[in-house]
Write a protein that holds these residues in place. Structure first.
Motif, PDB file in Angstrom:
ATOM      1  N   PHE A  66      -3.366  59.555 -31.234  1.00 23.04           N
ATOM      2  CA  PHE A  66      -4.738  59.135 -31.469  1.00 23.04           C
ATOM      3  C   PHE A  66      -4.797  58.013 -32.882  1.00 23.04           C
ATOM      4  CE2 PHE A  66      -8.876  59.537 -33.667  1.00 23.04           C
ATOM      5  CZ  PHE A  66      -9.729  59.316 -32.711  1.00 23.04           C
ATOM      6  N   ILE A  67      -3.915  58.546 -33.555  1.00 20.30           N
ATOM      7  CA  ILE A  67      -3.924  57.570 -34.921  1.00 20.30           C
ATOM      8  C   ILE A  67      -3.311  56.182 -34.425  1.00 20.30           C
ATOM      9  CG2 ILE A  67      -2.759  57.225 -37.187  1.00 20.30           C
ATOM     10  CD1 ILE A  67      -3.049  60.115 -37.782  1.00 20.30           C
ATOM     11  N   SER A  68      -2.266  56.273 -33.641  1.00 16.39           N
ATOM     12  CA  SER A  68      -1.687  55.180 -33.490  1.00 16.39           C
ATOM     13  C   SER A  68      -2.372  54.167 -32.565  1.00 16.39           C
ATOM     14  CB  SER A  68      -0.377  55.515 -32.785  1.00 16.39           C
ATOM     15  OG  SER A  68      -0.281  55.218 -31.526  1.00 16.39           O
ATOM     16  N   THR A  69      -3.087  54.626 -31.674  1.00 14.60           N
ATOM     17  CA  THR A  69      -3.773  54.054 -30.968  1.00 14.60           C
ATOM     18  C   THR A  69      -5.262  53.452 -31.414  1.00 14.60           C
ATOM     19  OG1 THR A  69      -3.129  55.226 -28.839  1.00 14.60           O
ATOM     20  CG2 THR A  69      -5.359  53.963 -28.537  1.00 14.60           C
ATOM     21  N   ILE A  70      -5.811  54.343 -32.368  1.00 18.38           N
ATOM     22  CA  ILE A  70      -7.164  53.770 -32.921  1.00 18.38           C
ATOM     23  C   ILE A  70      -6.991  53.194 -34.021  1.00 18.38           C
ATOM     24  CG2 ILE A  70      -9.305  54.614 -33.694  1.00 18.38           C
ATOM     25  CD1 ILE A  70      -8.739  55.174 -30.513  1.00 18.38           C
ATOM     26  N   PHE A  71      -5.933  53.478 -35.054  1.00 21.60           N
ATOM     27  CA  PHE A  71      -5.876  52.952 -36.350  1.00 21.60           C
ATOM     28  C   PHE A  71      -4.689  51.929 -36.441  1.00 21.60           C
ATOM     29  CE2 PHE A  71      -8.362  56.857 -37.126  1.00 21.60           C
ATOM     30  CZ  PHE A  71      -9.193  56.299 -37.555  1.00 21.60           C
ATOM     31  N   VAL A  72      -3.673  52.300 -35.765  1.00 21.89           N
ATOM     32  CA  VAL A  72      -2.400  51.466 -35.968  1.00 21.89           C
ATOM     33  C   VAL A  72      -2.330  50.267 -35.176  1.00 21.89           C
ATOM     34  CG1 VAL A  72       0.292  51.584 -36.200  1.00 21.89           C
ATOM     35  CG2 VAL A  72      -1.078  53.642 -36.950  1.00 21.89           C
ATOM     36  N   ARG A  73      -2.589  50.347 -34.187  1.00 24.02           N
ATOM     37  CA  ARG A  73      -2.725  49.515 -33.135  1.00 24.02           C
ATOM     38  C   ARG A  73      -3.551  48.118 -33.709  1.00 24.02           C
ATOM     39  NH1 ARG A  73      -3.832  50.975 -26.897  1.00 24.02           N
ATOM     40  NH2 ARG A  73      -1.658  51.964 -26.631  1.00 24.02           N
ATOM     41  N   PRO A  74      -4.859  48.351 -34.017  1.00 25.09           N
ATOM     42  CA  PRO A  74      -5.362  47.059 -34.582  1.00 25.09           C
ATOM     43  C   PRO A  74      -4.867  46.580 -35.861  1.00 25.09           C
ATOM     44  CG  PRO A  74      -6.971  48.885 -34.708  1.00 25.09           C
ATOM     45  CD  PRO A  74      -5.890  49.369 -33.893  1.00 25.09           C
ATOM     46  N   PHE A  75      -4.540  47.571 -36.846  1.00 24.88           N
ATOM     47  CA  PHE A  75      -3.848  47.128 -38.191  1.00 24.88           C
ATOM     48  C   PHE A  75      -2.489  46.231 -37.828  1.00 24.88           C
ATOM     49  CE2 PHE A  75      -0.818  48.379 -41.201  1.00 24.88           C
ATOM     50  CZ  PHE A  75      -1.310  47.967 -42.375  1.00 24.88           C
ATOM     51  N   SER A  76      -1.809  46.793 -37.175  1.00 27.89           N
ATOM     52  CA  SER A  76      -0.657  46.290 -37.047  1.00 27.89           C
ATOM     53  C   SER A  76      -0.564  44.915 -36.311  1.00 27.89           C
ATOM     54  CB  SER A  76       0.352  47.071 -36.240  1.00 27.89           C
ATOM     55  OG  SER A  76       0.174  47.232 -34.807  1.00 27.89           O
ATOM     56  N   LEU A  77      -1.426  44.820 -35.430  1.00 29.43           N
ATOM     57  CA  LEU A  77      -1.967  43.440 -34.561  1.00 29.43           C
ATOM     58  C   LEU A  77      -2.343  42.494 -35.514  1.00 29.43           C
ATOM     59  CD1 LEU A  77      -1.698  42.813 -31.583  1.00 29.43           C
ATOM     60  CD2 LEU A  77      -4.243  43.307 -31.373  1.00 29.43           C
ATOM     61  N   ALA A  78      -3.187  42.821 -36.333  1.00 28.63           N
ATOM     62  CA  ALA A  78      -3.703  41.980 -37.404  1.00 28.63           C
ATOM     63  C   ALA A  78      -2.537  41.478 -38.613  1.00 28.63           C
ATOM     64  CB  ALA A  78      -4.951  42.580 -38.015  1.00 28.63           C
ATOM     65  N   VAL A  79      -1.843  42.615 -39.083  1.00 31.04           N
ATOM     66  CA  VAL A  79      -1.083  42.335 -39.955  1.00 31.04           C
ATOM     67  C   VAL A  79      -0.097  41.656 -39.650  1.00 31.04           C
ATOM     68  CG1 VAL A  79       0.169  43.461 -41.890  1.00 31.04           C
ATOM     69  CG2 VAL A  79      -1.869  44.180 -41.442  1.00 31.04           C
ATOM     70  N   ALA A 117      -7.734  39.632 -38.583  1.00 35.40           N
ATOM     71  CA  ALA A 117      -8.601  40.871 -38.457  1.00 35.40           C
ATOM     72  C   ALA A 117      -9.664  40.787 -37.433  1.00 35.40           C
ATOM     73  CB  ALA A 117      -9.135  41.129 -39.890  1.00 35.40           C
ATOM     74  N   PHE A 118     -10.462  39.785 -37.466  1.00 35.67           N
ATOM     75  CA  PHE A 118     -11.560  39.655 -36.427  1.00 35.67           C
ATOM     76  C   PHE A 118     -11.022  39.621 -35.074  1.00 35.67           C
ATOM     77  CE2 PHE A 118     -13.906  36.495 -33.929  1.00 35.67           C
ATOM     78  CZ  PHE A 118     -14.852  37.433 -33.593  1.00 35.67           C
ATOM     79  N   LEU A 119     -10.080  39.095 -34.743  1.00 36.99           N
ATOM     80  CA  LEU A 119      -9.347  39.190 -33.245  1.00 36.99           C
ATOM     81  C   LEU A 119      -8.829  40.479 -33.089  1.00 36.99           C
ATOM     82  CD1 LEU A 119      -7.718  35.506 -33.206  1.00 36.99           C
ATOM     83  CD2 LEU A 119      -9.807  36.162 -32.137  1.00 36.99           C
ATOM     84  N   LEU A 179       0.055  38.938 -25.869  1.00 39.82           N
ATOM     85  CA  LEU A 179       0.537  39.846 -24.892  1.00 39.82           C
ATOM     86  C   LEU A 179       0.315  41.206 -25.193  1.00 39.82           C
ATOM     87  CD1 LEU A 179       3.036  39.997 -22.556  1.00 39.82           C
ATOM     88  CD2 LEU A 179       4.435  40.615 -24.458  1.00 39.82           C
ATOM     89  N   LEU A 180       0.237  41.625 -26.564  1.00 39.41           N
ATOM     90  CA  LEU A 180      -0.122  43.098 -26.989  1.00 39.41           C
ATOM     91  C   LEU A 180      -1.533  43.297 -26.888  1.00 39.41           C
ATOM     92  CD1 LEU A 180       1.938  43.288 -30.250  1.00 39.41           C
ATOM     93  CD2 LEU A 180       2.371  44.712 -28.162  1.00 39.41           C
ATOM     94  N   SER A 181      -2.225  42.494 -26.912  1.00 45.92           N
ATOM     95  CA  SER A 181      -3.692  42.847 -26.453  1.00 45.92           C
ATOM     96  C   SER A 181      -3.599  43.142 -25.055  1.00 45.92           C
ATOM     97  CB  SER A 181      -4.485  41.292 -26.624  1.00 45.92           C
ATOM     98  OG  SER A 181      -4.685  41.059 -27.972  1.00 45.92           O
ATOM     99  N   ALA A 182      -2.937  42.297 -24.079  1.00 48.00           N
ATOM    100  CA  ALA A 182      -2.876  42.662 -22.527  1.00 48.00           C
ATOM    101  C   ALA A 182      -2.372  43.779 -22.326  1.00 48.00           C
ATOM    102  CB  ALA A 182      -2.050  41.584 -22.191  1.00 48.00           C
ATOM    103  N   VAL A 183      -1.287  44.358 -23.313  1.00 49.31           N
ATOM    104  CA  VAL A 183      -0.503  45.615 -23.079  1.00 49.31           C
ATOM    105  C   VAL A 183      -1.493  46.682 -23.507  1.00 49.31           C
ATOM    106  CG1 VAL A 183       1.306  47.051 -23.888  1.00 49.31           C
ATOM    107  CG2 VAL A 183       1.759  44.815 -23.445  1.00 49.31           C
ATOM    108  N   TYR A 184      -2.414  46.670 -24.675  1.00 46.11           N
ATOM    109  CA  TYR A 184      -3.286  47.506 -25.034  1.00 46.11           C
ATOM    110  C   TYR A 184      -4.388  47.681 -23.936  1.00 46.11           C
ATOM    111  CZ  TYR A 184      -0.882  47.297 -29.564  1.00 46.11           C
ATOM    112  OH  TYR A 184      -0.058  47.473 -30.401  1.00 46.11           O
ATOM    113  N   ILE A 185      -5.070  46.557 -23.281  1.00 45.30           N
ATOM    114  CA  ILE A 185      -5.801  46.644 -22.312  1.00 45.30           C
ATOM    115  C   ILE A 185      -5.429  47.306 -21.061  1.00 45.30           C
ATOM    116  CG2 ILE A 185      -7.338  45.492 -20.789  1.00 45.30           C
ATOM    117  CD1 ILE A 185      -7.437  43.162 -22.994  1.00 45.30           C
ATOM    118  N   GLN A 186      -4.172  47.080 -20.747  1.00 44.07           N
ATOM    119  CA  GLN A 186      -3.251  47.738 -19.646  1.00 44.07           C
ATOM    120  C   GLN A 186      -3.410  49.303 -19.719  1.00 44.07           C
ATOM    121  OE1 GLN A 186       0.173  48.785 -19.392  1.00 44.07           O
ATOM    122  NE2 GLN A 186      -0.108  49.542 -17.310  1.00 44.07           N
ATOM    123  N   THR A 187      -2.922  49.798 -21.061  1.00 46.80           N
ATOM    124  CA  THR A 187      -2.695  51.053 -21.128  1.00 46.80           C
ATOM    125  C   THR A 187      -4.144  51.938 -20.943  1.00 46.80           C
ATOM    126  OG1 THR A 187      -3.107  50.990 -23.594  1.00 46.80           O
ATOM    127  CG2 THR A 187      -0.700  51.236 -22.432  1.00 46.80           C
TER     128      THR A 187
END
Lengths: 269, 75, 180
Positions: A175-188, A130-132, A255-263
């Motif tokens: 908006f929902i997918s970027t702001i909420f689902v991304r960190p949620f799915s990344l952590a979970v 969650a923190f990361l 990789l997903l962190s990098a992809v999100y930063i790239q977008t």
């Protein structure tokens, strides 16, 4: 004591706790400090291993690398070339320190799952993923704002290149997918993979140990010993698979962190 | 109703619910990865881009299964 | 009955469920601290050192390639020098051999000339000797013939002539013959 809970070995095919959290929560090391458990020790150890790899790899740095240096260099090149520059593209090397940190920290945290005598991945506690994930969220949102200003949110809500009629719908989903689902799915994702791996391994190998030990003690019949052997073989197979998962999840998180930063940095792609 | 039976029923329903939640993402990831492999085989020079897009797509698709996982614990 | 129900509910609430999904504060703090240390080390130490190392390695490799190229150029130059020197030495040797051959030729010609001269001298001397001998033999034969003629004439004429006068007569005659 192989499993931390009572097991009715006579009547069940596999020992399972009523509540899965007994596999993840430990008694305090010192009675006087109730919050300090084995988990804290392992979190710090994961950090020290990540630091130690870089420190000992670069302590006596030479142009012709030694063994430690080779490992440190391949980890660095893997993240720097393979993830940061490859995925983010131009300017990607700015994010290498962060990506390298999360990669090594998660990798060592995951690897505790398949380390004999430790057998507990610290990333299966929600605190770390969650923190990361939240840190990654802050980085890509701030990078997006730095690149596009507050238009970053505008682009999310009113996406360019979409028919006007669909814009509100796509915008809300985006908006929902970027702001909420991304960190949620990344952590979970990280959390769930490691939890599942840890549960499978501890139940299979723990049950196998209890059954075989009970047979040796004379408490259990031969059929139970056979069942225990089957669980053991399955457990060893999953153990090998979990080594792959431990690496793959660290890679995917990075990789997903990098992809999100790239977008955020290059929104045109 | 018997309390233990209710608990057991709740647990069983949660497991079934997670199983149902995993069907869609499972199929989706299968299709996605298969098509990505095809794309990479046809155009190996675009493999890097395809791989990144594939992971992004898997991340979206997998989110549903992950929500199911969370709901399994919430139930 | 109600108490048991409550206890069971509480246990389910506290043990599993959503509690399991939420980060535990103590672990969160430890995790944040540990990760921040890792990030600081990577940011301030590992990544800059790695980049420096890569740059150094790149510089070293390109430097080595440059040095190798230089060494090769130098070796080529040396080789060319040696080849030139070798060619010079060969030419010199050739000229020395030529000079020696010329010298030998002169010496040979000298020797031949000398030998011819000698031979000519010897031949001349032999000729002279032979001539001298012939004239001596001829003189001797002349005087012999004169003596014999006188003797024969004496025998024929019989001591009528003065021997000396007759000899002078004969010799005069013979000289006449010779001069004719």
């Amino acid at each position: 004591m192989i499993l931390a809970f009572e097991c009715d070995a006579e009547n069940v095919a596999m020992c399972a706790p009523d509540d899965v959290s007994v596999l993840f929560e430990f008694h305090p090391i010192f009675e006087s400090i109730p919050w300090l458990t084995r988990t804290h020790f392992l979190i710090v150890l994961a950090a020290l291993l990540a630091i130690g790899l870089m420190y000992f790899g670069l302590r006596k740095r030479r142009l012709v690398p030694g063994k430690f240096q080779l490992v440190a260099e391949s980890a660095f090149n893997f993240v720097d070339q393979g993830i940061a520059k490859d995925v983010i593209g131009k300017g990607g090397e700015r994010y290498t320190p962060y990506l390298l940190s999360i990669f090594l920290f998660i990798l060592f945290g995951n690897m505790f799952e398949v380390t004999p005598l430790v057998n507990f991945p610290v990333t299966s506690r929600m605190a770390i993923p969650a923190f990361l994930a939240i840190v990654t969220w802050f980085i890509f949102v701030i990078a997006g704002i730095a690149k596009q200003g507050l238009g970053y949110f505008g682009h999310l809500l009113w996406p360019p290149g979409v028919p006007v009629g669909l814009k509100p719908l796509v915008g809300i989903i985006e908006f929902i997918s970027t702001i909420f689902v991304r960190p949620f799915s990344l952590a979970v994702r990280l959390f769930a993979n490691l939890v599942a791996g840890h549960v499978m391994l501890s139940l299979l190998l723990g049950t196998a140990g209890i059954f075989v030990w009970g047979f040796i003690q004379g408490d259990l019949g031969f059929g139970k010993a056979l069942t225990g052997g089957a669980w053991f073989i399955l457990g060893v197979g999953i153990f090998v698979f979990e080594i792959l998962v431990a690496f793959l999840q660290a890679y995917i998180f990075t990789l997903l962190s990098a992809v999100y930063i790239q977008t955020s940095v290059h929104p045109e792609h | 109703m018997d309390q233990a039976a209710a608990e057991a029923l709740k647990g069983a329903l949660a497991v079934i619910g997670y199983g149902l939640a995993a069907i869609g993402p499972g199929l989706g990831i299968g299709v996605l990865a298969g098509n990505a492999v095809q794309a990479m085989a046809r155009q190996p020079e675009a493999a890097g881009m395809v791989r990144t897009t594939m992971f992004l797509g898997i991340a979206f698709t997998e989110a549903l299964a992950l929500i199911g996982f969370v709901l399994f614990f919430l139930a | 009955m109600t108490d048991v129900f409550l206890l069971a509910a509480e246990e389910a609430e506290g043990g599993g469920g959503i509690q399991f999904l939420l980060p535990e504060p103590a672990e969160l703090y430890t995790g944040i601290l540990a990760f921040l240390i890792v990030f600081l080390v990577m940011w301030k130490f590992a990544v800059p050192t790695m980049r420096k190392l890569m740059d150094e390695r790149q510089a070293a490799i390109s430097g080595q390639i440059e040095a190798a190229n230089e060494a090769k150029a130098e070796a080529d130059k040396l080789k060319a020098d040696y080849e030139a020197q070798l060619a010079g030495a060969k030419g010199e040797a050739n000229s020395i051999v030529d000079a020696a051959r010329d010298d030998a030729e002169t010496v040979r010609a000298d020797l031949v000339a000398k030998a011819e001269e000698e031979a000519a001298k010897i031949r001349e001397k032999a000729q002279a000797d032979a001539d001298a001998e012939m004239s001596r033999v001829l003189d001797e034969a002349k005087s012999e013939v004169a003596g014999l003629s006188v003797t024969i004439a004496e025998k024929v004429v019989g001591d009528s002539l003065d021997s000396d006068r007759q000899r002078a007569l004969v010799e005069q005659y013979l000289n006449q013959l010779e001069s004719e």
